[in-house]
Design an enzyme around this catalytic site. Structure first.
Site, PDB file in Angstrom:
ATOM      1  NE  ARG A 296      50.050 -31.396 -24.145  1.00 45.73           N
ATOM      2  CZ  ARG A 296      49.803 -30.161 -23.717  1.00 45.73           C
ATOM      3  NH1 ARG A 296      50.270 -29.765 -22.562  1.00 45.73           N
ATOM      4  NH2 ARG A 296      49.079 -29.352 -24.433  1.00 45.73           N
TER       5      ARG A 296
ATOM      6  NE  ARG B 129      56.627 -32.218 -24.762  1.00 45.30           N
ATOM      7  CZ  ARG B 129      57.508 -31.764 -23.892  1.00 45.30           C
ATOM      8  NH1 ARG B 129      58.691 -32.333 -23.779  1.00 45.30           N
ATOM      9  NH2 ARG B 129      57.214 -30.740 -23.115  1.00 45.30           N
TER      10      ARG B 129
ATOM     11  CG  ASP C  83      54.225 -24.228 -31.203  1.00 44.40           C
ATOM     12  OD1 ASP C  83      53.326 -24.942 -30.745  1.00 44.40           O
ATOM     13  OD2 ASP C  83      54.255 -22.989 -31.059  1.00 44.40           O
TER      14      ASP C  83
ATOM     15  CE1 TYR D  69      50.372 -17.745 -27.144  1.00 46.38           C
ATOM     16  CE2 TYR D  69      49.786 -17.384 -29.441  1.00 46.38           C
ATOM     17  CZ  TYR D  69      49.531 -17.981 -28.217  1.00 46.38           C
ATOM     18  OH  TYR D  69      48.455 -18.805 -28.062  1.00 46.38           O
TER      19      TYR D  69
HETATM   20  O1  CP3 Z   1      49.381 -31.937 -34.575  1.00 43.68           O
HETATM   21  C1  CP3 Z   1      49.422 -30.739 -34.925  1.00 43.68           C
HETATM   22  O2  CP3 Z   1      48.419 -30.015 -35.001  1.00 43.68           O
HETATM   23  C2  CP3 Z   1      50.750 -30.163 -35.370  1.00 43.68           C
HETATM   24  C3  CP3 Z   1      51.522 -29.499 -34.373  1.00 43.68           C
HETATM   25  C4  CP3 Z   1      51.097 -28.168 -33.769  1.00 43.68           C
HETATM   26  C5  CP3 Z   1      51.417 -27.828 -32.431  1.00 43.68           C
HETATM   27  N1  CP3 Z   1      51.069 -26.524 -32.229  1.00 43.68           N
HETATM   28  C6  CP3 Z   1      52.062 -28.729 -31.462  1.00 43.68           C
HETATM   29  C7  CP3 Z   1      52.056 -28.394 -30.025  1.00 43.68           C
HETATM   30  C8  CP3 Z   1      50.466 -27.052 -34.346  1.00 43.68           C
HETATM   31  C9  CP3 Z   1      49.861 -26.893 -35.736  1.00 43.68           C
HETATM   32  C10 CP3 Z   1      50.466 -26.016 -33.359  1.00 43.68           C
HETATM   33  C11 CP3 Z   1      49.935 -24.664 -33.585  1.00 43.68           C
HETATM   34  C12 CP3 Z   1      49.922 -23.684 -32.498  1.00 43.68           C
HETATM   35  N2  CP3 Z   1      50.840 -23.527 -31.500  1.00 43.68           N
HETATM   36  C13 CP3 Z   1      48.952 -22.661 -32.379  1.00 43.68           C
HETATM   37  C14 CP3 Z   1      47.809 -22.407 -33.339  1.00 43.68           C
HETATM   38  C15 CP3 Z   1      46.704 -23.373 -33.207  1.00 43.68           C
HETATM   39  C16 CP3 Z   1      46.019 -23.370 -31.871  1.00 43.68           C
HETATM   40  O3  CP3 Z   1      46.027 -24.447 -31.235  1.00 43.68           O
HETATM   41  O4  CP3 Z   1      45.462 -22.342 -31.481  1.00 43.68           O
HETATM   42  C17 CP3 Z   1      49.282 -21.917 -31.227  1.00 43.68           C
HETATM   43  C18 CP3 Z   1      48.515 -20.723 -30.693  1.00 43.68           C
HETATM   44  C19 CP3 Z   1      50.485 -22.458 -30.687  1.00 43.68           C
HETATM   45  C20 CP3 Z   1      51.255 -21.963 -29.507  1.00 43.68           C
HETATM   46  C21 CP3 Z   1      51.328 -22.967 -28.442  1.00 43.68           C
HETATM   47  N3  CP3 Z   1      52.063 -24.123 -28.516  1.00 43.68           N
HETATM   48  C22 CP3 Z   1      50.665 -22.938 -27.184  1.00 43.68           C
HETATM   49  C23 CP3 Z   1      49.736 -21.840 -26.704  1.00 43.68           C
HETATM   50  C24 CP3 Z   1      51.039 -24.104 -26.516  1.00 43.68           C
HETATM   51  C25 CP3 Z   1      50.682 -24.460 -25.092  1.00 43.68           C
HETATM   52  C26 CP3 Z   1      49.318 -24.998 -24.986  1.00 43.68           C
HETATM   53  C27 CP3 Z   1      49.361 -26.491 -25.061  1.00 43.68           C
HETATM   54  O5  CP3 Z   1      48.507 -27.067 -25.722  1.00 43.68           O
HETATM   55  O6  CP3 Z   1      50.251 -27.060 -24.396  1.00 43.68           O
HETATM   56  C28 CP3 Z   1      51.884 -24.858 -27.374  1.00 43.68           C
HETATM   57  C29 CP3 Z   1      52.512 -26.169 -27.096  1.00 43.68           C
HETATM   58  C30 CP3 Z   1      52.265 -27.282 -28.086  1.00 43.68           C
HETATM   59  N4  CP3 Z   1      52.274 -27.154 -29.449  1.00 43.68           N
HETATM   60  C31 CP3 Z   1      52.044 -28.646 -27.755  1.00 43.68           C
HETATM   61  C32 CP3 Z   1      51.909 -29.341 -28.966  1.00 43.68           C
HETATM   62  C33 CP3 Z   1      51.708 -30.833 -29.155  1.00 43.68           C
HETATM   63  C34 CP3 Z   1      52.025 -29.236 -26.353  1.00 43.68           C
HETATM   64  C35 CP3 Z   1      53.378 -29.136 -25.722  1.00 43.68           C
HETATM   65  C36 CP3 Z   1      53.945 -30.418 -25.162  1.00 43.68           C
HETATM   66  O7  CP3 Z   1      53.836 -31.500 -25.773  1.00 43.68           O
HETATM   67  O8  CP3 Z   1      54.557 -30.310 -24.109  1.00 43.68           O
END
Ligand code: CP3
Length: 348
Positions: free
Chosen positions: A33, A42, A79, A153
């Protein structure tokens, strides 16, 4: 194809045992973001999960940060929670809040490992598309969530500050947790193998909540399952390159590296650099560990922290990265400044 084409991908050379200067650099959550072009794509996709399952759009957002910053690695856009989703658990994302899941009931565990790969087909297609569009020098990383982090989770049904619901279940229903771990280990082996066969050069296992467990829990739920995944993937893809990221592992890092056999280990920003240099880096390549807050604040504090990481870890095998993902308020200018500082660092 397996994970063993190195070409001139600098990140893979470090995973294979070389020390390179300047070190290769990429950034956890590099597609996200903080980028206006990500927000635009997105918005086109509808929901976040729709974006994860749309190969064309997921490829586009994967490549956006590569075009802008020229990182040494692209990471598959997806994700960690697509895996529980593909196992049949209800998963959705609440705008501005985060993930929600219908919590699993350990006493009536209904998951569908046989349906996993058909359901994840769009993600695997994304891997092939990215590899086809990526330049020869850029490595492609696949990934999955580690079993313990997925379990936090899957049991709580959402992110929690202290992972308490899952930690309670570990003590209250060890047999139920073991069954769930077995399913997740098997599913992760299938999933990572498919990513490597589709063109990923290496895969990273994200264990964001590794630091929440005590000594016994860390061995049982972080080291053991990760070790099984690494061995299981390498049985099917000989020599598969694998990176572990046990966030918050602290003093467990040397045991984690020795016992799992990962080719590199991600280091969070809380870690002691002297400890990492002396006790971890002799065992494996290290990846990290700038505090992502520096990308919000910037300035001389950012420069000083980049320099300190290069100074302490630059004599060994290093992949420059953050200590956790970039946050939505991170600044594009600060990312450029970080990359430039790493790439122009004085020779050593
Ligand atoms: O660019 C990259 O790193 C690749 C994509 C990626 C995402 N999530 C995209 C994402 C990767 C490798 C992840 C891993 C992930 N997802 C983890 C492990 C790494 C870490 O950050 O701790 C975890 C715990 C998740 C679970 C998850 N996904 C959470 C807790 C959230 C909400 C928090 C947030 O940042 O919004 C997500 C959503 C998420 N995953 C987004 C992105 C770009 C944001 C959502 C959106 O665009 O609306």
């Amino acid at each position: 194809m397996n994970g063993k084409t190195t070409g001139n991908r600098r990140l893979l050379r470090v995973l294979d045992g070389e020390r390179l200067w300047p070190p290769p650099v990429w950034m956890m959550r590099q597609a996200g973001r903080y980028l206006p072009e990500y927000r635009a794509t997105r918005a086109k996709a509808g929901s976040f999960l729709d974006l994860c399952y749309a190969p064309k759009l997921a490829t586009e957002v994967t490549l956006q940060p590569i075009r802008r910053f020229g990182f040494d690695a692209a990471i598959l856009f997806s994700d960690i929670l697509v895996l529980p989703h593909a196992l049949g658990q209800k998963v959705w994302f609440v705008e501005g809040e985060g993930p929600r899941l219908e919590p699993v009931d350990l006493s009536r565990l209904v998951l569908e490992p046989d349906r996993l790969l058909p359901r994840l087909e769009p993600v695997i297609e994304t891997v092939s598309r990215i590899r086809a569009e990526l330049s020869e020098e850029t490595a492609l990383l696949g990934f999955c969530g580690a079993p313990w982090t997925l379990i936090t989770y899957m049991i709580a049904g959402r992110g929690t500050p202290d992972q308490m619901p899952a930690r309670r279940a570990v003590l209250a229903d060890p047999a139920g947790i073991d069954r769930l771990v077995d399913i997740l280990v098997g599913a992760s082996i299938d999933y990572l193998t498919a990513q490597l066969r589709a063109g990923a050069d290496a895969v990273q296992i994200f264990d964001t909540w590794a630091g929440a467990l005590d000594d016994t829990g860390f061995r049982r739920l972080v080291i053991e399952p990760t070790k099984r995944i690494v061995a299981g993937v390498r049985e099917r893809v000989p020599g598969a390159r694998m990176i572990g990221f046990p966030k918050g592992a602290g003093g467990h890092l040397p045991a984690y590296v020795r016992e799992t056999g990962v080719d590199a280990v991600g280091i969070d920003w809380q870690a002691s650099l002297d400890f990492v240099r002396d006790a971890v880096q002799p065992l494996t390549a290290v990846q990290g560990n700038l505090d992502p807050l520096h990308l919000v604040v910037g300035g001389e504090a950012l420069d000083a922290s980049v320099d300190k990481i290069l100074d302490r870890l630059g004599d060994g095998r290093l992949i420059f990265n953050l200590g956790h993902g970039i946050t939505p308020d991170g600044s594009i200018d600060n990312v450029s400044r970080m990359v430039a500082r790493v790439r122009t660092a004085g020779r050593r």
